[in-house]
Design an enzyme around this catalytic site. Structure first.
Site, PDB file in Angstrom:
ATOM      1  N   SER A  57      -9.241   1.937   3.738  1.00 30.65           N
ATOM      2  CA  SER A  57      -8.400   2.696   2.832  1.00 30.65           C
ATOM      3  C   SER A  57      -7.442   1.841   2.018  1.00 30.65           C
ATOM      4  O   SER A  57      -6.738   2.347   1.146  1.00 30.65           O
ATOM      5  CB  SER A  57      -7.608   3.745   3.608  1.00 30.65           C
ATOM      6  OG  SER A  57      -6.748   3.147   4.554  1.00 30.65           O
TER       7      SER A  57
ATOM      8  N   LYS B 262       0.839  -1.192   0.000  1.00 34.69           N
ATOM      9  CA  LYS B 262       0.000   0.000   0.000  1.00 34.69           C
ATOM     10  C   LYS B 262       0.878   1.247   0.000  1.00 34.69           C
ATOM     11  O   LYS B 262       1.892   1.308   0.698  1.00 34.69           O
ATOM     12  CB  LYS B 262      -0.899  -0.019   1.237  1.00 34.69           C
ATOM     13  CG  LYS B 262      -1.879   1.141   1.337  1.00 34.69           C
ATOM     14  CD  LYS B 262      -2.707   1.007   2.613  1.00 34.69           C
ATOM     15  CE  LYS B 262      -3.703   2.133   2.778  1.00 34.69           C
ATOM     16  NZ  LYS B 262      -4.490   1.979   4.030  1.00 34.69           N
TER      17      LYS B 262
ATOM     18  N   SER C 235      -9.340  -0.405   7.889  1.00 31.79           N
ATOM     19  CA  SER C 235      -8.858  -0.181   6.532  1.00 31.79           C
ATOM     20  C   SER C 235      -8.271  -1.382   5.813  1.00 31.79           C
ATOM     21  O   SER C 235      -8.021  -1.301   4.616  1.00 31.79           O
ATOM     22  CB  SER C 235      -7.830   0.956   6.520  1.00 31.79           C
ATOM     23  OG  SER C 235      -8.453   2.185   6.766  1.00 31.79           O
TER      24      SER C 235
END
Length: 492
Positions: free
Chosen positions: A176, A100, A200
């Site tokens: 996220s 990420k 997330s």
């Protein structure tokens, strides 16, 4: 980068005339390693297939901000040579992974979904979890999308556009860590690193039909420290619980850069994975005591998963943890963290921010130190309540999210009446406050073919128990999500 653009940069050594073998892009990390050991296939073929799959899905789903085809194939070739000599470097030698774009990866910009971060710079350091992957020979495919600074539970940003759901690109992948979840679901690497400050990794995994674990806080070290403080966790996003246990064996453990990291785990997370759930005391809370309205098809899928746990020998009781809604306390901690993230920005830079992020930063800046300490008091009380709860129950089971994926490009579902993303994620963020391990397991789909997730929560430090229970659902066949039409997620 806007949705649909090519994230690979000017060079790409993959041969566009070659097409990835579906068998390679659908295999778990455990099965890839078995293939490497037997010589059935090698890391170069697997990496080529994963890169091609990433390029194939990017225009419609937008899971990546950057791919590393040159470096990935170089890493794969080196791994293949080590396997040929019978000298693999570590537990994940030659396995493709994604990271990420919140976590540092040496040699690549970490822009955190923001136009305010300057891509120029040395970028010469790995985050702790990334460093452990590198030490174990993993192949880095690319960086995955995030909302700006990971501030919300959907994945869109002014920098990289909207990330979309593998089962229906008109809908959100969640966030996220939405790019990470979509990449795993669609076969662009079996392993992904995500971050979780309020759900997330669990929210997008539930929306995309994959597995994710938010470990006990400190079990996976984090550097640089998050502005969101001890709400922020690093966790694996994978095809199943066995892959997550393998990844945890690599990334868990102390790092001197994280003063809050825990001591080494007492053993391998893969040990005891097949122990099952017989005799476990399971609390099933379908709605947190009526606090949450859950979509009927989500509730039904979660109940079936709970019934499977009972059939496997767990003692299940429908009951609720005793805590009031902690949203206000979470908002104080979250909003002040966001305000801290942007504190150094100029007025011109603040104008580049996601408008929703600007709003919560302004709200955070209005909180006082006494407000913050009052929120900490709520957090400590919640942790005490859950500690007592787990004196009686080994696991708490809830829906991961009370609904399936909604339209892409919005923070909250239209017409739902929520002001912020926390309004539709009431099952996830409380366990960031308490720092407990929590996983999501895909347990079916709704009538629209959208995945449903069940959440498994245990006491702090009981990460292995969460993985064991999740693995039992996979082994029993309860944790299967059928592929979707169009963009077909990778199957078994």
């Amino acid at each position: 980068m806007t949705r649909g653009t090519d994230p690979t940069g000017p060079t790409d050594p993959t041969d566009p005339t070659e097409h990835p073998a579906p068998a390679l892009t659908s295999l778990t990390a455990v099965r890839l390693l078995d293939g490497y050991r037997t010589g059935a296939f090698g890391p170069v073929a697997v990496t080529r297939a994963a890169l091609e799959r990433a390029r194939e899905i990017q225009p419609e789903v937008n899971a990546f901000v950057r791919l590393f085809p040159d470096q990935a194939l170089e890493q794969a070739a080196a791994s293949e040579e080590r396997w040929r000599r019978g000298e693999p470097r570590g537990l994940l030698d030659g396995v493709p992974v994604t990271v990420k774009d919140i976590l540092l990866l040496r040699g690549a910009p970490t822009l955190r979904g923001s136009r305010t971060v300057d891509p120029a710079g040395s970028w010469d350091e790995d985050a702790p979890s990334v460093a452990r992957l590198r030490e174990h020979g993993a192949v880095f495919l690319g960086k995955t999308t995030t909302p700006e600074f990971g501030w919300k539970a959907v994945t869109d940003s002014p920098l990289s556009g909207v990330t979309r759901n593998p089962y229906d690109p008109a809908r959100t992948a969640g966030g996220s860590s939405g790019g990470a979840a979509a990449a795993v679901a669609l076969g662009a690497g079996p392993l992904a690193l995500g971050t979780d400050g309020g759900g997330s990794v669990r929210i997008p995994a539930a929306f995309c039909g994959v597995f994710a674990l938010k470990p006990t806080y400190g079990r996976v070290p984090l550097y640089p420290a998050s502005a969101f403080g001890t709400l922020a966790h690093v966790g694996p996003m994978t095809r199943d619980a066995a892959d997550a246990a393998l990844l945890m064996d690599v990334i868990a453990g102390p790092d001197s850069r994280d003063w809050s990291a825990l001591a080494p785990a007492p053993g391998s997370f893969r040990e005891g994975l097949d122990g099952g759930v017989r005799g476990l005391r399971v609390a099933y809370s379908p709605s947190l005591g009526g606090q949450v309205a859950v979509a009927p098809q989500v509730a039904a899928a979660v109940r079936r998963a709970v019934e499977r746990l009972a059939a496997l020998g767990a003692y299940v009781e429908e009951t609720d943890p005793d805590f009031p809604n902690p949203a206000d306390a979470f908002h104080t901690l979250w909003f002040t963290g966001a305000a801290r993230v942007v504190q150094h920005l100029t007025r011109e830079q603040r104008g580049l921010l996601d408008p929703g992020l600007r709003e919560i930063c302004a709200a955070g800046a209005r909180r006082s130190a006494l407000d913050y300490l009052a929120a900490v008091d709520v957090r400590m009380d919640l942790g005490r309540r859950m500690g007592r709860f787990h004196d009686t129950y080994d696991l708490l089971v809830t829906p991961t999210v009370p609904r399936t994926a909604f339209e892409a490009g919005v923070e909250v579902p239209r017409g739902a009446g929520h002001r912020r993303w926390t309004g539709w994620t009431p099952f996830t963020y409380p366990f960031n406050l308490t720092q407990q391990p929590a996983a999501t397991v895909p347990v079916g789909t709704d009538a629209d073919g959208l995945p449903v997730g069940v959440q498994l929560v245990a006491a702090r430090h009981a990460d292995a128990l969460v993985l064991r229970a999740a693995h039992a659902l996979y082994a029993s066949g309860a944790a299967r999500v059928p592929g979707a039409a169009g963009l077909t997620p990778a199957g078994d």
